[in-house]
Design an enzyme around this catalytic site. Structure first.
Site, PDB file in Angstrom:
ATOM      1  N   LYS A  64       3.511   6.373  -2.659  1.00  0.00           N
ATOM      2  CA  LYS A  64       2.509   7.431  -3.609  1.00  0.00           C
ATOM      3  C   LYS A  64       1.386   7.902  -2.707  1.00  0.00           C
ATOM      4  O   LYS A  64       1.094   8.916  -2.745  1.00  0.00           O
ATOM      5  CB  LYS A  64       1.981   6.833  -4.989  1.00  0.00           C
ATOM      6  CG  LYS A  64       3.246   6.309  -5.781  1.00  0.00           C
ATOM      7  CD  LYS A  64       2.597   5.601  -7.033  1.00  0.00           C
ATOM      8  CE  LYS A  64       1.949   4.138  -6.859  1.00  0.00           C
ATOM      9  NZ  LYS A  64       3.103   3.275  -6.175  1.00  0.00           N
ATOM     10  N   THR A  65       0.577   6.800  -2.016  1.00  0.00           N
ATOM     11  CA  THR A  65      -0.285   7.131  -1.281  1.00  0.00           C
ATOM     12  C   THR A  65       0.090   8.126  -0.080  1.00  0.00           C
ATOM     13  O   THR A  65      -0.551   8.952   0.454  1.00  0.00           O
ATOM     14  CB  THR A  65      -0.990   6.018  -0.624  1.00  0.00           C
ATOM     15  OG1 THR A  65      -1.525   5.061  -1.811  1.00  0.00           O
ATOM     16  CG2 THR A  65      -2.437   6.131   0.038  1.00  0.00           C
ATOM     17  N   ASP A 109      -6.313   6.750  -6.566  1.00  0.00           N
ATOM     18  CA  ASP A 109      -5.421   5.855  -6.642  1.00  0.00           C
ATOM     19  C   ASP A 109      -5.734   5.161  -7.775  1.00  0.00           C
ATOM     20  O   ASP A 109      -6.937   5.014  -8.375  1.00  0.00           O
ATOM     21  CB  ASP A 109      -5.471   5.054  -5.461  1.00  0.00           C
ATOM     22  CG  ASP A 109      -4.340   4.241  -5.361  1.00  0.00           C
ATOM     23  OD1 ASP A 109      -3.244   4.074  -5.897  1.00  0.00           O
ATOM     24  OD2 ASP A 109      -4.297   3.285  -4.148  1.00  0.00           O
ATOM     25  N   THR A 158       0.727   2.892 -10.993  1.00  0.00           N
ATOM     26  CA  THR A 158       1.767   2.103 -11.405  1.00  0.00           C
ATOM     27  C   THR A 158       2.210   1.769 -12.943  1.00  0.00           C
ATOM     28  O   THR A 158       3.183   1.544 -13.305  1.00  0.00           O
ATOM     29  CB  THR A 158       1.475   0.519 -10.577  1.00  0.00           C
ATOM     30  OG1 THR A 158       0.266   0.040 -11.231  1.00  0.00           O
ATOM     31  CG2 THR A 158       1.471   0.413  -9.334  1.00  0.00           C
ATOM     32  N   ARG A 217       7.172  -0.379   1.958  1.00  0.00           N
ATOM     33  CA  ARG A 217       5.955  -1.214   2.327  1.00  0.00           C
ATOM     34  C   ARG A 217       6.403  -2.691   2.968  1.00  0.00           C
ATOM     35  O   ARG A 217       5.901  -3.116   3.742  1.00  0.00           O
ATOM     36  CB  ARG A 217       4.745  -1.428   1.418  1.00  0.00           C
ATOM     37  CG  ARG A 217       3.755  -2.202   1.749  1.00  0.00           C
ATOM     38  CD  ARG A 217       2.633  -2.296   0.930  1.00  0.00           C
ATOM     39  NE  ARG A 217       1.865  -1.136   0.737  1.00  0.00           N
ATOM     40  CZ  ARG A 217       1.471  -0.754  -0.432  1.00  0.00           C
ATOM     41  NH1 ARG A 217       1.473  -1.296  -1.570  1.00  0.00           N
ATOM     42  NH2 ARG A 217       0.572   0.487  -0.474  1.00  0.00           N
TER      43      ARG A 217
HETATM   44  P1  ADP Z   1       1.885   3.181  -2.595  1.00  0.00           P
HETATM   45  O1  ADP Z   1       0.913   4.220  -2.476  1.00  0.00           O
HETATM   46  O2  ADP Z   1       3.149   3.734  -3.536  1.00  0.00           O
HETATM   47  O3  ADP Z   1       1.485   1.797  -2.980  1.00  0.00           O
HETATM   48  P2  ADP Z   1       2.363   3.699   0.261  1.00  0.00           P
HETATM   49  O4  ADP Z   1       2.299   5.371   0.167  1.00  0.00           O
HETATM   50  O5  ADP Z   1       1.067   3.187   0.577  1.00  0.00           O
HETATM   51  O6  ADP Z   1       2.848   3.221  -1.331  1.00  0.00           O
HETATM   52  O7  ADP Z   1       3.388   3.166   1.225  1.00  0.00           O
HETATM   53  C1  ADP Z   1       3.214   2.063   1.697  1.00  0.00           C
HETATM   54  C2  ADP Z   1       4.014   2.357   3.498  1.00  0.00           C
HETATM   55  O8  ADP Z   1       5.693   2.312   3.298  1.00  0.00           O
HETATM   56  C3  ADP Z   1       3.501   3.614   3.920  1.00  0.00           C
HETATM   57  O9  ADP Z   1       2.451   3.184   5.022  1.00  0.00           O
HETATM   58  C4  ADP Z   1       4.512   3.965   4.850  1.00  0.00           C
HETATM   59  O10 ADP Z   1       4.478   3.552   6.056  1.00  0.00           O
HETATM   60  C5  ADP Z   1       5.582   3.503   4.240  1.00  0.00           C
HETATM   61  N1  ADP Z   1       6.553   4.334   3.161  1.00  0.00           N
HETATM   62  C6  ADP Z   1       6.451   4.931   2.027  1.00  0.00           C
HETATM   63  N2  ADP Z   1       7.212   5.793   1.723  1.00  0.00           N
HETATM   64  C7  ADP Z   1       8.012   6.167   2.835  1.00  0.00           C
HETATM   65  C8  ADP Z   1       8.987   7.054   3.058  1.00  0.00           C
HETATM   66  N3  ADP Z   1       9.339   7.829   1.737  1.00  0.00           N
HETATM   67  N4  ADP Z   1       9.207   7.274   4.296  1.00  0.00           N
HETATM   68  C9  ADP Z   1       9.019   6.418   5.193  1.00  0.00           C
HETATM   69  N5  ADP Z   1       8.003   5.448   5.198  1.00  0.00           N
HETATM   70  C10 ADP Z   1       7.497   5.338   3.872  1.00  0.00           C
END
Ligand code: ADP
Length: 334
Positions: A64-65, A109, A158, A217
């Site tokens: 998401k981030t 977020d 979430t 992650r």
């Molecule tokens: P969320 O915000 O949903 O908790 P993040 O965007 O922080 O998750 O993702 C966590 C890590 O996973 C990121 O730093 C990235 O390195 C990796 N990641 C997430 N989605 C992808 C994707 N589609 N392809 C490659 N790496 C990804």
């Protein structure tokens, strides 16, 4: 199992930013979502407009981030980051809104944590790019209307169910992120191993993918851990044997379940006879907030068929009981 072992692959322990893709085209998986976003970016650019307001929901660590940082890059606009948990009053969100540049993106977020007063403040900002500030009190009070730059709000949560309907409805685009497939996780591991300059073979790559709980992650944090293990205990090359030893030390089991997942299943099976049991009772017994269970633990266990939801509560499946019997110290009930 001793308690002096390193903490399990912690979500915060990975330098997330170094491995974050910086273009939509570099993102692995979530094909349908990425294609729709690509069209939005293309249309916005062709019309010299800003992106619509977008809400991402799904379990932690699924991107998401990352999407919220990639979209403004694709648009060539500025990104401002904020967190719902720290915006406790309209006064606190105001500078974020008034400092936005034209067509900029404001990312919030954990947007489900915004208090109602801040949510309401966002309505006119999102709808009319305007905020209304009440000055003074009682009879002398007047409302000052302040125009904002045209901007796009990207929210991540979430728990989209916890967002109020009026806020949710003001997002023109809502996208749900789901767990990743094994081949997608394997690709992420292999690309990131290359970025880190670590030699890794194909069997180790798929082993890491299998143990990543469907979550990029976690794939990244396990890769970091296995790399360090390989450097410390081997010659720096990630082999299958190194991978397995390293993961065992982190208490990640063959199904990718971590300590907390197994504790959940053990509680449900051994304390509550396999259920059905309400989430609050399970959470109280584990001494963990029930939101942690419903947001971080249960989604994966549900998707993998270790538990099911019934009107009476959660129930462990025979897959869960078999799994505990094979991997855990807890003895399944007779
Ligand atoms: P969320 O915000 O949903 O908790 P993040 O965007 O922080 O998750 O993702 C966590 C890590 O996973 C990121 O730093 C990235 O390195 C990796 N990641 C997430 N989605 C992808 C994707 N589609 N392809 C490659 N790496 C990804």
């Amino acid at each position: 199992t001793s308690s002096s072992q390193p903490v399990p692959a912690a979500k915060e322990s990975v330098p997330d930013d170094s491995l974050r893709p910086s273009k939509l085209a570099d993102m692995i998986g979530q094909r349908a979502v990425i294609e729709r976003l690509d069209i939005l970016v293309d249309a916005a650019r062709k019309q010299a407009e800003c992106l619509p307001h977008i809400l991402f929901d799904g379990p932690p660590g699924l991107g998401k981030t990352t999407l919220a940082t990639v979209l403004p890059k694709e648009m060539g606009v500025e990104l401002t980051l904020a967190s719902g948990a720290s915006l406790s009053s309209p006064k606190e969100i105001m500078p974020y809104l008034t400092n936005l540049t034209d067509h900029g993106v404001l990312f919030i977020d954990e947007i489900h944590r915004l208090p109602k007063s801040v949510e309401e403040f966002l309505y006119t900002a999102m709808e009319d790019f305007r905020i209304d500030i009440v000055l003074g009190e009682g009879l002398g009070a007047r409302t000052l209307s302040m125009p904002l730059k045209r901007f796009s709000l990207i929210g991540a949560t979430t728990r989209s169910g916890m967002l109020s309907a009026p806020l949710r409805d003001r997002f023109q685009v809502r996208e749900h992120l789901d767990f990743y497939e094994l081949d997608e996780l394997a690709r992420i591991v292999s690309i990131n191993a290359r970025k880190l300059g670590v030699p890794i073979d194909e069997t180790s790559t798929s082993e890491l993918a299998r143990r990543s709980r469907g979550t990029p992650r976690i794939a990244n944090s396990l890769l970091f851990w296995v790399r360090n293990f390989a450097i410390s205990r081997g010659d720096g090359t990630i082999t299958l044997s190194i991978t397995r030893q390293a993961l065992e030390m982190q208490q990640v089991d063959i199904a990718g379940l971590d300590k907390q997942d197994r504790r959940y299943l053990e509680t449900l099976v051994s304390v509550f006879g396999g259920g059905p049991r309400g989430i609050d009772a399970i959470a109280a017994t584990m001494n963990i907030p029930s939101e942690t269970l419903s947001e971080e633990v249960e989604p994966f266990l549900l998707r993998e068929g270790f538990i099911i939801r019934t009107p009476q509560g959660r129930r462990a499946t025979s897959k869960a009981i078999d799994h505990l019997g094979r991997s855990g110290p807890a003895s399944p009930p007779g």
